[in-house]
Scaffold this active site. Structure first.
Site, PDB file in Angstrom:
ATOM      1  N   TYR A  34       0.555  -0.966  -0.112  1.00  0.00           N
ATOM      2  CA  TYR A  34       0.106  -0.013   0.287  1.00  0.00           C
ATOM      3  C   TYR A  34       1.004   1.449   0.061  1.00  0.00           C
ATOM      4  O   TYR A  34       0.830   2.558  -0.592  1.00  0.00           O
ATOM      5  CB  TYR A  34      -1.025  -0.136   1.405  1.00  0.00           C
ATOM      6  CG  TYR A  34      -1.667   1.688   1.407  1.00  0.00           C
ATOM      7  CD1 TYR A  34      -2.455   2.175   0.568  1.00  0.00           C
ATOM      8  CD2 TYR A  34      -1.009   1.935   2.538  1.00  0.00           C
ATOM      9  CE1 TYR A  34      -2.944   3.382   1.165  1.00  0.00           C
ATOM     10  CE2 TYR A  34      -1.683   3.217   2.834  1.00  0.00           C
ATOM     11  CZ  TYR A  34      -2.570   3.705   2.008  1.00  0.00           C
ATOM     12  OH  TYR A  34      -3.151   5.680   2.782  1.00  0.00           O
ATOM     13  N   SER A 116      -3.075  14.534   6.120  1.00  0.00           N
ATOM     14  CA  SER A 116      -4.618  13.822   5.214  1.00  0.00           C
ATOM     15  C   SER A 116      -6.169  13.506   5.528  1.00  0.00           C
ATOM     16  O   SER A 116      -5.568  13.444   6.823  1.00  0.00           O
ATOM     17  CB  SER A 116      -4.124  12.235   4.714  1.00  0.00           C
ATOM     18  OG  SER A 116      -4.778  12.068   4.059  1.00  0.00           O
ATOM     19  N   TYR A 139      -9.666  16.581   1.661  1.00  0.00           N
ATOM     20  CA  TYR A 139     -10.480  15.380   0.400  1.00  0.00           C
ATOM     21  C   TYR A 139     -11.785  16.078   0.717  1.00  0.00           C
ATOM     22  O   TYR A 139     -11.901  16.792   1.277  1.00  0.00           O
ATOM     23  CB  TYR A 139     -10.892  14.174   0.062  1.00  0.00           C
ATOM     24  CG  TYR A 139      -9.056  13.697  -0.763  1.00  0.00           C
ATOM     25  CD1 TYR A 139      -8.558  14.146  -1.596  1.00  0.00           C
ATOM     26  CD2 TYR A 139      -8.247  12.607  -0.159  1.00  0.00           C
ATOM     27  CE1 TYR A 139      -7.808  13.323  -2.769  1.00  0.00           C
ATOM     28  CE2 TYR A 139      -7.386  11.974  -0.024  1.00  0.00           C
ATOM     29  CZ  TYR A 139      -7.056  12.629  -1.584  1.00  0.00           C
ATOM     30  OH  TYR A 139      -6.138  11.647  -1.723  1.00  0.00           O
ATOM     31  N   THR A 165      -6.440  18.848  -2.557  1.00  0.00           N
ATOM     32  CA  THR A 165      -5.550  17.724  -3.857  1.00  0.00           C
ATOM     33  C   THR A 165      -6.818  17.032  -5.000  1.00  0.00           C
ATOM     34  O   THR A 165      -8.114  17.139  -4.534  1.00  0.00           O
ATOM     35  CB  THR A 165      -5.529  16.299  -3.221  1.00  0.00           C
ATOM     36  OG1 THR A 165      -4.328  16.478  -1.738  1.00  0.00           O
ATOM     37  CG2 THR A 165      -4.948  15.546  -4.117  1.00  0.00           C
ATOM     38  N   ARG A 174      -4.964   0.334  -7.712  1.00  0.00           N
ATOM     39  CA  ARG A 174      -2.993   0.078  -7.090  1.00  0.00           C
ATOM     40  C   ARG A 174      -3.432  -1.458  -7.041  1.00  0.00           C
ATOM     41  O   ARG A 174      -3.804  -1.814  -6.551  1.00  0.00           O
ATOM     42  CB  ARG A 174      -3.500   0.713  -5.946  1.00  0.00           C
ATOM     43  CG  ARG A 174      -2.775   2.387  -6.292  1.00  0.00           C
ATOM     44  CD  ARG A 174      -3.186   3.122  -4.797  1.00  0.00           C
ATOM     45  NE  ARG A 174      -4.011   4.588  -5.147  1.00  0.00           N
ATOM     46  CZ  ARG A 174      -4.543   5.085  -4.346  1.00  0.00           C
ATOM     47  NH1 ARG A 174      -4.752   5.106  -3.225  1.00  0.00           N
ATOM     48  NH2 ARG A 174      -4.348   6.222  -4.601  1.00  0.00           N
ATOM     49  N   LYS A 263      -3.038  20.971  -5.129  1.00  0.00           N
ATOM     50  CA  LYS A 263      -1.963  19.962  -4.579  1.00  0.00           C
ATOM     51  C   LYS A 263      -2.447  19.033  -6.081  1.00  0.00           C
ATOM     52  O   LYS A 263      -3.812  18.392  -5.849  1.00  0.00           O
ATOM     53  CB  LYS A 263      -1.799  19.567  -3.748  1.00  0.00           C
ATOM     54  CG  LYS A 263      -1.304  17.679  -3.462  1.00  0.00           C
ATOM     55  CD  LYS A 263       0.133  17.018  -2.298  1.00  0.00           C
ATOM     56  CE  LYS A 263       0.432  15.392  -1.885  1.00  0.00           C
ATOM     57  NZ  LYS A 263      -0.684  14.872  -2.300  1.00  0.00           N
ATOM     58  N   HIS A 287       0.300  12.797  -7.331  1.00  0.00           N
ATOM     59  CA  HIS A 287       0.110  11.712  -6.369  1.00  0.00           C
ATOM     60  C   HIS A 287       1.276  10.373  -6.127  1.00  0.00           C
ATOM     61  O   HIS A 287       0.987  10.084  -5.447  1.00  0.00           O
ATOM     62  CB  HIS A 287      -1.113  11.526  -6.237  1.00  0.00           C
ATOM     63  CG  HIS A 287      -2.162  11.590  -5.435  1.00  0.00           C
ATOM     64  ND1 HIS A 287      -2.994  12.132  -5.500  1.00  0.00           N
ATOM     65  CD2 HIS A 287      -2.083  10.210  -3.988  1.00  0.00           C
ATOM     66  CE1 HIS A 287      -3.160  11.417  -3.972  1.00  0.00           C
ATOM     67  NE2 HIS A 287      -3.572  10.649  -3.319  1.00  0.00           N
ATOM     68  N   GLY A 320       8.876  11.084  -6.185  1.00  0.00           N
ATOM     69  CA  GLY A 320      10.171  10.207  -6.417  1.00  0.00           C
ATOM     70  C   GLY A 320      11.418  11.018  -5.602  1.00  0.00           C
ATOM     71  O   GLY A 320      12.614  11.012  -6.048  1.00  0.00           O
ATOM     72  N   ILE A 321      11.467  11.971  -4.093  1.00  0.00           N
ATOM     73  CA  ILE A 321      12.247  12.619  -3.153  1.00  0.00           C
ATOM     74  C   ILE A 321      13.206  11.804  -2.426  1.00  0.00           C
ATOM     75  O   ILE A 321      12.212  10.982  -1.859  1.00  0.00           O
ATOM     76  CB  ILE A 321      11.986  13.415  -2.719  1.00  0.00           C
ATOM     77  CG1 ILE A 321      11.440  14.933  -3.492  1.00  0.00           C
ATOM     78  CG2 ILE A 321      12.977  14.178  -1.905  1.00  0.00           C
ATOM     79  CD1 ILE A 321      12.057  15.542  -4.552  1.00  0.00           C
ATOM     80  N   ARG A 322      14.405  11.272  -3.254  1.00  0.00           N
ATOM     81  CA  ARG A 322      14.862  10.089  -2.232  1.00  0.00           C
ATOM     82  C   ARG A 322      15.818  10.857  -1.583  1.00  0.00           C
ATOM     83  O   ARG A 322      16.815  10.170  -0.643  1.00  0.00           O
ATOM     84  CB  ARG A 322      14.469   8.471  -2.731  1.00  0.00           C
ATOM     85  CG  ARG A 322      13.641   8.140  -3.245  1.00  0.00           C
ATOM     86  CD  ARG A 322      12.406   7.459  -2.439  1.00  0.00           C
ATOM     87  NE  ARG A 322      11.420   6.802  -3.126  1.00  0.00           N
ATOM     88  CZ  ARG A 322      10.107   7.703  -3.198  1.00  0.00           C
ATOM     89  NH1 ARG A 322      10.234   9.455  -3.059  1.00  0.00           N
ATOM     90  NH2 ARG A 322       9.188   7.192  -4.278  1.00  0.00           N
TER      91      ARG A 322
HETATM   92  C1  LIG Z   1       0.704   5.601   0.934  1.00  0.00           C
HETATM   93  C2  LIG Z   1       0.370   7.146   0.972  1.00  0.00           C
HETATM   94  C3  LIG Z   1      -0.517   7.224   0.909  1.00  0.00           C
HETATM   95  C4  LIG Z   1      -1.298   8.864   0.064  1.00  0.00           C
HETATM   96  N1  LIG Z   1      -1.937   9.356   0.879  1.00  0.00           N
HETATM   97  C5  LIG Z   1      -2.430  10.525   0.648  1.00  0.00           C
HETATM   98  C6  LIG Z   1      -3.557  11.313   0.966  1.00  0.00           C
HETATM   99  O1  LIG Z   1      -4.125  10.909   1.072  1.00  0.00           O
HETATM  100  N2  LIG Z   1      -3.257  12.856   0.082  1.00  0.00           N
HETATM  101  C7  LIG Z   1      -2.814  13.002  -0.529  1.00  0.00           C
HETATM  102  O2  LIG Z   1      -2.783  14.377  -1.304  1.00  0.00           O
HETATM  103  N3  LIG Z   1      -2.265  12.811  -1.716  1.00  0.00           N
HETATM  104  C8  LIG Z   1      -1.327  11.319  -0.945  1.00  0.00           C
HETATM  105  N4  LIG Z   1       0.008  10.505  -1.098  1.00  0.00           N
HETATM  106  C9  LIG Z   1       0.734  11.199  -1.697  1.00  0.00           C
HETATM  107  C10 LIG Z   1       1.843  11.995  -1.492  1.00  0.00           C
HETATM  108  O3  LIG Z   1       1.352  13.323  -0.746  1.00  0.00           O
HETATM  109  C11 LIG Z   1       2.421  12.402  -1.973  1.00  0.00           C
HETATM  110  O4  LIG Z   1       2.254  12.989  -3.415  1.00  0.00           O
HETATM  111  C12 LIG Z   1       3.631  11.306  -2.763  1.00  0.00           C
HETATM  112  O5  LIG Z   1       3.670  10.754  -1.509  1.00  0.00           O
HETATM  113  C13 LIG Z   1       5.053  12.103  -3.452  1.00  0.00           C
HETATM  114  O6  LIG Z   1       5.625  10.941  -4.286  1.00  0.00           O
HETATM  115  P1  LIG Z   1       6.690  10.278  -2.952  1.00  0.00           P
HETATM  116  O7  LIG Z   1       5.689   9.326  -2.161  1.00  0.00           O
HETATM  117  O8  LIG Z   1       7.749   9.378  -4.431  1.00  0.00           O
HETATM  118  O9  LIG Z   1       7.705  11.194  -2.178  1.00  0.00           O
HETATM  119  C14 LIG Z   1       0.312   9.391  -0.514  1.00  0.00           C
HETATM  120  C15 LIG Z   1       1.290   8.377  -0.590  1.00  0.00           C
HETATM  121  C16 LIG Z   1       0.845   7.230  -0.470  1.00  0.00           C
HETATM  122  C17 LIG Z   1       2.341   6.585  -0.733  1.00  0.00           C
END
Ligand SMILES: Cc1cc2nc3c(=O)[nH]c(=O)nc-3n(C[C@H](O)[C@H](O)[C@H](O)COP(=O)(O)O)c2cc1C
Length: 396
Positions: A34, A116, A139, A165, A174, A263, A287, A320-322
């Protein structure tokens, strides 16, 4: 110190990627996937990380940088670091500390946390747990009535900004979650759960902490008028009925009146729309590759948005930031700051708050080292002259 905290404190954990196997070993496959997975063929997910290789540095050598200044300002707030922790839905599945732990770690490091809508902890507890600024990601799940109530709670609790968002008119598919039986595990009867239980039972430490934490609670920040807190299993259907439109954004602005970050912007047109509707900042985001697979990597979309915005609002980016070097590249290309998602969530899944602390610390030392290697004394001085960007990126 717990075993997990010892694992993340080990000198062998040197980069964000090192948290991944520790997280994978601590949480069940369904929870790990997840967090780790993306939509459909995960092309955008992979591309978000890979694309940073296409931008290379132009260092200034033989320059003494005695001290690096990592401060920046985002929506009028001083941050000690040029990154915030992105909204990560249902962080409480990864670790009972969940959103409270992540917000506290962000605050201790002098940066912001974005909570979130799909949070397992009450927004008041998350805000109270952090010494730093906390934003609320919205949301419209549950309709305008539920949204209005949560916006009012966010105001009373002292949240600094709303992050709306706009890229989730329906949850992306997914595929890993389907194969792992996420739906059945959350809400199915015992018979439906049985095929998926082995991976849960193989992580007894996680299972005990999850059960002690009360299992799968309803969402405390999505209180549907006349119905109460929304059940986690209803999220996908609720998302599909709650597209955020520009008209909704106008309505949100009227009732919130504080700073709004939009966003999920990937084009200059959407950026201009967001500004017209009163956004003070935009996050260029796909996202984390979890929604429409096949959209460009966030870094690739950044120049078009920066160009369209023409300095009228702050541009953030996420995806993608790591590494700290990734953050530096995004800032060189016009981002004010970035949001990190999985980079801290792997730490959270690996060891709770200690894992998030360590992830933030790794990114902070990465940033200092990268600035010194570049011959640049501060985040504020970074610009395009420090990077080579492939030809044609400006035109979208
Ligand atoms: C497990 C997971 C849950 C996420 N849930 C939300 C969310 O509830 N709302 C939202 O705007 N973005 C959500 N995101 C997206 C993150 O806010 C963000 O845009 C994204 O993780 C950036 O990419 P990165 O994981 O490569 O840093 C989620 C990302 C992940 C990995």
């Amino acid at each position: 110190m717990t075993r997990a905290a010892r694992a993340v404190a080990s000198p062998r954990v040197v980069c964000i990627g090192d948290f991944r196997p520790i997280a994978r070993a601590r949480v069940p496959q369904s929870v790990f996937d997840y967090l780790d997975g993306g939509a459909e063929g995960e092309v955008t997910l992979r591309e978000n990380c890979r694309i940073f290789n296409d931008v290379t540095f132009r260092p200034r050598h033989a320059v003494e940088v005695a001290k690096c200044d990592l401060h920046t300002r985002v929506v009028g707030l001083d941050l000690a670091l040029p990154f915030l922790l992105a909204p990560v839905g249902y962080s409480r599945l990864m670790h009972p500390g969940g959103e409270v732990a992540a917000a506290r770690a962000a605050g201790q490091a002098g940066t912001g946390y974005i909570l979130s809508t799909i949070s397992g902890h009450k927004m008041e507890d998350v805000k109270a747990g952090s010494t730093g600024p906390v934003f609320y990601q919205l949301y419209l799940m549950g309709g305008r009535g539920a949204a209005e109530a949560s916006i009012e709670r966010a105001r009373v609790a002292g949240f600094s900004a709303l992050v709306v968002t706009i890229d989730t008119p329906v949850a992306g598919i997914r595929e890993r979650d389907h194969r792992n039986g996420m739906k059945e595990l959350i809400s199915g009867g015992l018979l439906e759960k049985i095929p998926y239980l082995a991976q849960i039972l193989s992580r007894p430490g996680w299972l005990i902490s999850f059960l002690r934490d009360g299992g799968v609670p309803a969402l405390p920040n999505v209180v549907v008028p006349g119905k109460g807190p929304m059940a986690l299993i209803d999220v996908a259907a609720a998302l599909a009925e709650s597209t955020v439109t520009w008209a909704d954004l106008r309505w949100i602005r009227e009732i919130w009146r504080g700073p709004i970050v939009v966003k999920g912007v990937l084009t200059g047109d959407d950026a201009r729309h967001a500004i017209d509707e009163g956004a003070v900042a935009i996050s260029v985001s796909n996202h984390g590759g979890r929604q429409l697979d096949g959209v460009p990597a966030s870094l690739r979309a950044l120049p078009e948005v920066v160009e369209a915005v023409k300095g009228r609002v702050e541009v953030l980016m996420d995806g993608g930031i790591r590494r700290g070097a990734d953050i530096v590249k995004a800032i060189c290309m016009g981002a004010r700051a970035v949001l990190c998602g999985r980079a801290y969530a792997y730490g959270l899944a690996a060891a709770g708050e200690a894992g998030v602390d360590r992830a933030i610390e790794i990114l902070r030392t990465d940033l200092e080292r990268t600035l010194r290697l570049l011959g640049c004394a501060s985040i504020a001085e970074l610009d395009r002259s420090y990077v080579n960007v492939p030809k044609g990126w400006e035109t979208g």
